[in-house]
Enzyme design. Structure first.
Site, mmCIF file in Angstrom:
data_model
loop_
_atom_site.group_PDB
_atom_site.id
_atom_site.type_symbol
_atom_site.label_atom_id
_atom_site.label_comp_id
_atom_site.label_asym_id
_atom_site.label_seq_id
_atom_site.Cartn_x
_atom_site.Cartn_y
_atom_site.Cartn_z
ATOM 1 N N TYR A 247 -5.783 2.778 -10.785
ATOM 2 C CA TYR A 247 -6.765 2.894 -10.231
ATOM 3 C C TYR A 247 -7.361 4.955 -11.262
ATOM 4 O O TYR A 247 -8.916 4.669 -11.353
ATOM 5 C CB TYR A 247 -7.164 2.942 -8.908
ATOM 6 C CG TYR A 247 -6.931 1.800 -8.266
ATOM 7 C CD1 TYR A 247 -6.527 0.849 -8.792
ATOM 8 C CD2 TYR A 247 -7.090 1.742 -6.925
ATOM 9 C CE1 TYR A 247 -6.579 -0.344 -8.500
ATOM 10 C CE2 TYR A 247 -7.252 0.544 -6.524
ATOM 11 C CZ TYR A 247 -6.792 -0.843 -6.962
ATOM 12 O OH TYR A 247 -7.006 -2.277 -6.354
ATOM 13 N N ASP B 138 4.811 -9.822 -4.432
ATOM 14 C CA ASP B 138 4.037 -11.248 -4.496
ATOM 15 C C ASP B 138 4.929 -12.160 -2.922
ATOM 16 O O ASP B 138 4.786 -12.597 -1.992
ATOM 17 C CB ASP B 138 4.473 -12.701 -6.140
ATOM 18 C CG ASP B 138 5.285 -12.115 -6.580
ATOM 19 O OD1 ASP B 138 5.956 -10.863 -5.876
ATOM 20 O OD2 ASP B 138 5.971 -12.370 -7.552
ATOM 21 N N ASP C 8 -5.339 -4.478 3.015
ATOM 22 C CA ASP C 8 -5.950 -5.184 3.556
ATOM 23 C C ASP C 8 -6.055 -6.586 4.244
ATOM 24 O O ASP C 8 -6.236 -6.755 4.807
ATOM 25 C CB ASP C 8 -7.309 -5.334 2.635
ATOM 26 C CG ASP C 8 -8.189 -4.747 2.340
ATOM 27 O OD1 ASP C 8 -8.195 -3.745 2.882
ATOM 28 O OD2 ASP C 8 -9.200 -5.235 1.953
ATOM 29 N N ASP D 225 -3.658 -1.631 -1.908
ATOM 30 C CA ASP D 225 -5.056 -1.595 -1.510
ATOM 31 C C ASP D 225 -5.681 -3.305 -0.940
ATOM 32 O O ASP D 225 -5.590 -3.258 -0.265
ATOM 33 C CB ASP D 225 -5.844 -1.567 -3.382
ATOM 34 C CG ASP D 225 -7.411 -1.412 -3.047
ATOM 35 O OD1 ASP D 225 -7.569 -1.112 -1.557
ATOM 36 O OD2 ASP D 225 -8.027 -1.526 -3.598
ATOM 37 N N LYS E 271 7.429 -4.459 -8.728
ATOM 38 C CA LYS E 271 6.676 -5.683 -9.554
ATOM 39 C C LYS E 271 8.530 -5.424 -10.433
ATOM 40 O O LYS E 271 7.551 -5.345 -11.730
ATOM 41 C CB LYS E 271 5.686 -5.814 -9.656
ATOM 42 C CG LYS E 271 5.635 -6.936 -10.614
ATOM 43 C CD LYS E 271 5.825 -8.760 -9.683
ATOM 44 C CE LYS E 271 5.754 -10.131 -10.770
ATOM 45 N NZ LYS E 271 5.756 -10.650 -9.205
#
Ligand code: NAD
Length: 365
Positions: free
Chosen positions: A141, A223, A251, A247, A191
């Site tokens: 980001y 994942d 959520d 992020d 990852k």
């Protein structure tokens, strides 16, 4: 003891829930003999209306001179026009950046009396109690280059996922320190089978882990983590990950608690060690819920739990934080519910009534 605090109520239901958070805080002050010096400021849409900016320099300075910041929520349809230059969320981003809040903590705890109130089966939800730690100021980001450009064969765009070992080290350390004070299990999410930045993440996590032999470190691919959060969320104790993975996963994790109105967050500028007081910004994870604003409907539990986090991490008042959390538990056990967590046979109350009930328990009256 004396503490100074900046209060930024913001927009929508922000001011309503903040009022209840402050009530609970004042009750802590009275009961335990602390003095909380409050300074109010504007952020988000109200700040744009008043001053043309989502966060003024004066408000920022006030925050920098305080022990902690308590924020309600920002945003709403009034400021949603995609063509406008200033957005309420700019205020939040500026606060995170200028206050160097690199560690975002989101505890996800399902209160035993609410296990029937979520979309998952009660047997899956039972016992869920973990903390999500997200790196907040680096990664995909923020890193550069990031741009969009025209080529002879059409448009292209790029973002960059970069982490330095210093950035990884400090956030992973936050995870280890929190795990040390809990069930001593840290899951680091990456990852590493695909991404170079994740391979560095994993190496640094292992190196820092050598300093914490008492904490079990497990690496999990992002994942796999997203599946495990739904399949067996009670598995987790502390989870640490980078900005974008955090992020998305945090959520997903927030859905486990049934309502946005139940979950607090902390954004810290340092590593929370036993006995240390760290500057931080505390806010519920929910937004300004404009449709509920001014109706005395919003659930104030998330902000009151955010106050508890502030007591624990920024003021070093663990006993007082525990009192606030227990007060919420007791009120829920007695059957009081705001609309978002209401179920058959329970007593429905509004924002103020819920705040009063919790405050009374905090005060011990
Ligand atoms: P939201 O979190 O405001 O609302 C999502 C849903 O949850 C709505 O149904 C709302 O009524 C409900 N809800 C939220 N908080 C609640 C509470 N305390 N008690 C009971 N119900 C609650 O998200 P949204 O609707 O996507 O966004 C509304 C505005 O908030 C937008 O302008 C958005 O940009 C902004 N927003 C701000 C923040 C922040 O300030 N950190 C975070 C997310 C969204």
């Amino acid at each position: 003891m004396q503490f100074s605090l900046v209060v930024l109520p913001g927009d929508g239901i922000g001011p309503e829930v903040i009022a209840e958070g402050i009530k609970a805080l004042q009750a802590v002050g009275k009961r335990f003999g602390h003095d909380f010096n409050l300074n109010y400021g504007l952020v988000g849409g109200v700040a744009i209306d008043e001053m043309g900016v989502a966060l003024s320099q004066d408000t920022l300075k006030m925050c920098q001179g305080s022990d902690a910041v308590l924020l309600g929520a920002v945003g709403g349809p009034k400021w949603d026009d995609p063509k406008v230059k200033v957005r309420p969320e700019d205020g939040l981003l500026a606060l995170r950046k200028k206050l160097r809040l690199f560690a975002n903590l989101r505890p996800v705890k399902v209160f035993p009396v609410l296990v029937d109130g979520t979309n998952l089966k009660p047997e899956v939800i039972k016992g869920v109690d973990f903390i999500f730690v997200r790196e907040l100021t680096g990664g995909l980001y923020f890193a550069r280059p990031r741009r969009q450009w025209q080529t002879p064969r059409g448009r292209r765009a790029t973002d960059t996922m970069t982490y330095s070992e210093q950035e990884i080290e400090r956030i992973v350390r936050v995870g280890f320190e929190l795990a040390r004070g809990r069930r001593k299990k840290l899951v680091s999410v990456d990852k590493a089978n695909v991404l170079e930045s994740s391979r560095l993440w994993r190496q640094v996590a292992m190196e820092v882990g050598e300093e914490y032999p008492d904490v079990e470190l497990e690496h999990m691919f992002v994942d796999a983590c997203s599946m495990r959060l739904i399949q067996n969320p009670a598995y987790f104790d502390v989870v640490v990950t980078g900005n974008m993975f955090g992020d998305i996963l945090s959520d997903e994790a927030s859905m486990l608690a049934g309502s946005m109105g139940m979950l607090p967050s902390a954004s810290l500028a340092g590593v929370p060690r036993e006995g240390a007081s760290i500057f931080g910004l505390y806010e519920p994870i929910h937004g300004s819920a404009p449709r509920r604003a001014g109706l005395n409907m919003a659930n104030p539990v998330a902000i009151i739990l955010s106050v508890a986090m502030m007591l624990r991490y920024s003021f070093g008042l663990a006993k007082e934080a525990q009192r606030v959390e227990s007060a919420i538990d007791e009120v829920l056990r007695e059957g009081y519910r705001t609309y978002d967590i209401m179920s058959q046979g329970k007593t429905k109350v509004g924002t103020k009534e819920m705040g009063d009930l919790i405050t009374k328990k905090v005060a011990g009256s």
